[in-house]
Write an enzyme that holds these catalytic residues in place. Structure first.
Site, short mmCIF file in Angstrom:
data_model
loop_
_atom_site.label_atom_id
_atom_site.label_comp_id
_atom_site.label_asym_id
_atom_site.label_seq_id
_atom_site.Cartn_x
_atom_site.Cartn_y
_atom_site.Cartn_z
CB SER A 1 -1.01 0.05 1.16
OG SER A 1 -0.74 -0.88 2.14
CG HIS B 1 -3.16 -4.82 -1.37
ND1 HIS B 1 -1.90 -5.26 -1.11
CD2 HIS B 1 -3.57 -4.17 -0.26
CE1 HIS B 1 -1.55 -4.90 0.11
NE2 HIS B 1 -2.55 -4.24 0.66
CD GLU C 1 0.94 -4.95 14.59
OE1 GLU C 1 0.65 -3.74 14.51
OE2 GLU C 1 0.98 -5.71 13.61
CB SER D 1 3.31 -8.31 3.79
OG SER D 1 3.97 -7.06 3.78
N1 HPA Z 1 0.55 -2.84 11.93
C1 HPA Z 1 0.52 -3.86 11.07
N2 HPA Z 1 0.35 -3.72 9.77
C2 HPA Z 1 0.19 -2.48 9.31
C3 HPA Z 1 0.20 -1.36 10.15
C4 HPA Z 1 0.40 -1.55 11.54
O1 HPA Z 1 0.42 -0.62 12.35
N3 HPA Z 1 0.01 -0.27 9.35
C5 HPA Z 1 -0.10 -0.73 8.07
N4 HPA Z 1 0.01 -2.06 8.04
#
Ligand code: HPA
Length: 276
Positions: free
Chosen positions: A43, A75, A197, A216
């Site tokens: 992204s 995507h 998270e 990823s």
């Molecule tokens: N955490 C995990 N994946 C992500 C985040 C994030 O803060 N931002 C964009 N992809």
């Protein structure tokens, strides 16, 4: 060829054989027998596809053996063959299968194995991710210097002992810094997702040496190294990681930060690839 049932889901199938078939599909669809470089777009990085060079072929990834339809807005499920001004052939992969989709590592790394089977010796992996360093405002591009794979999974099967020292090539990081000396770097922690998270997980990532959190790239980088490719990894910091920023995280925020940063980071990446 598109398949109602993905051939990679047959446990008896050889994923490298399927990648070789996919590479044949790409050669037929592009008219280009071999590619030099592969670029996976995360992204925020989509515009680089146009800036890297002249697109000579573009088609839905679902036309290629083993690829599946994209699961996510932001995507693009397109593969392209792009010719750089210096005559390098770049396979641009706008279709990423994420581990959180639950189809297993073979499906996640199929694009990387396919890229290797097309002849690509360099794998450029990009993503949008959360930043742990306070100095990284949303919109900051960061080089990946190393990773911590927190998925508990691997694309390697059996006793396949692959060395991951210098997985994220120092040579390519130096090349990127020769284009933009202000580029910072950090350790990418791949979480399984798809939930973002918790703040405690972000603190854990920080304590164990992580600077970037995402869903990823690490599994793909391992597969690229297994295939003998040189890897460049770049994250766009789309947001400060949970608990670093006090406001809630949203996919929309990630998409918007990507959109805003896209022109700048895409032209940076195009210049880096142009220098390869
Ligand atoms: N955490 C995990 N994946 C992500 C985040 C994030 O803060 N931002 C964009 N992809």
């Amino acid at each position: 060829m598109s398949h109602a049932i993905n051939p990679l889901d047959d446990p008896a199938a050889d994923p490298f054989e399927i990648a070789a078939q996919a590479a044949d599909d790409i050669a037929r669809l592009t008219g280009v027998p071999r590619h030099d470089i592969a670029l996976t777009l995360g992204s925020g990085w989509g515009k680089s596809a146009e800036l890297v060079g002249e697109t000579t072929a573009s088609f839905p990834a679902t036309e290629v053996t083993g690829f599946s339809a994209p699961a996510l807005e932001g995507h693009v499920g397109t593969l392209r063959s792009v010719l750089t001004p210096r005559g390098k052939r770049v396979l641009v992969i706008g279709a990423r299968t994420h581990f959180y989709e639950g189809h297993g590592p073979r499906r996640v790394v199929h694009s990387v194995r396919t890229a290797a089977a097309t002849g690509a010796r360099t794998m450029v992996l990009t993503n949008g991710a959360g930043g742990i360093r306070h100095t990284w405002k949303p919109g900051t591009p960061v080089l990946i210097s190393d990773h911590i794979n927190l998925t508990g999974a691997s694309p390697l099967e059996g006793a396949t002992f692959i060395d991951l020292t210098d997985l994220y090539s120092m040579r390519l990081r130096d090349l990127a810094r020769s284009i933009d000396p202000s580029l910072d770097e950090g350790v990418y922690c791949q979480f399984r997702g798809p939930q973002y998270e918790t703040p405690a997980e972000v603190q854990m990532a920080k304590i164990i040496g992580g600077h970037i959190v995402g869903m990823s790239t690490a599994l793909e980088a391992i597969a690229a190294r297994q295939a003998g490719m040189e890897v460049l990894g770049m994250s766009l910091i789309t947001n400060m990681a949970a608990g670093i920023q006090t406001t809630p995280l949203s996919h929309q925020e990630v998409i918007e930060a990507g959109r805003e940063a896209e022109p700048v980071i895409s032209s940076l990446l195009a210049r880096v690839i142009g220098a390869m």
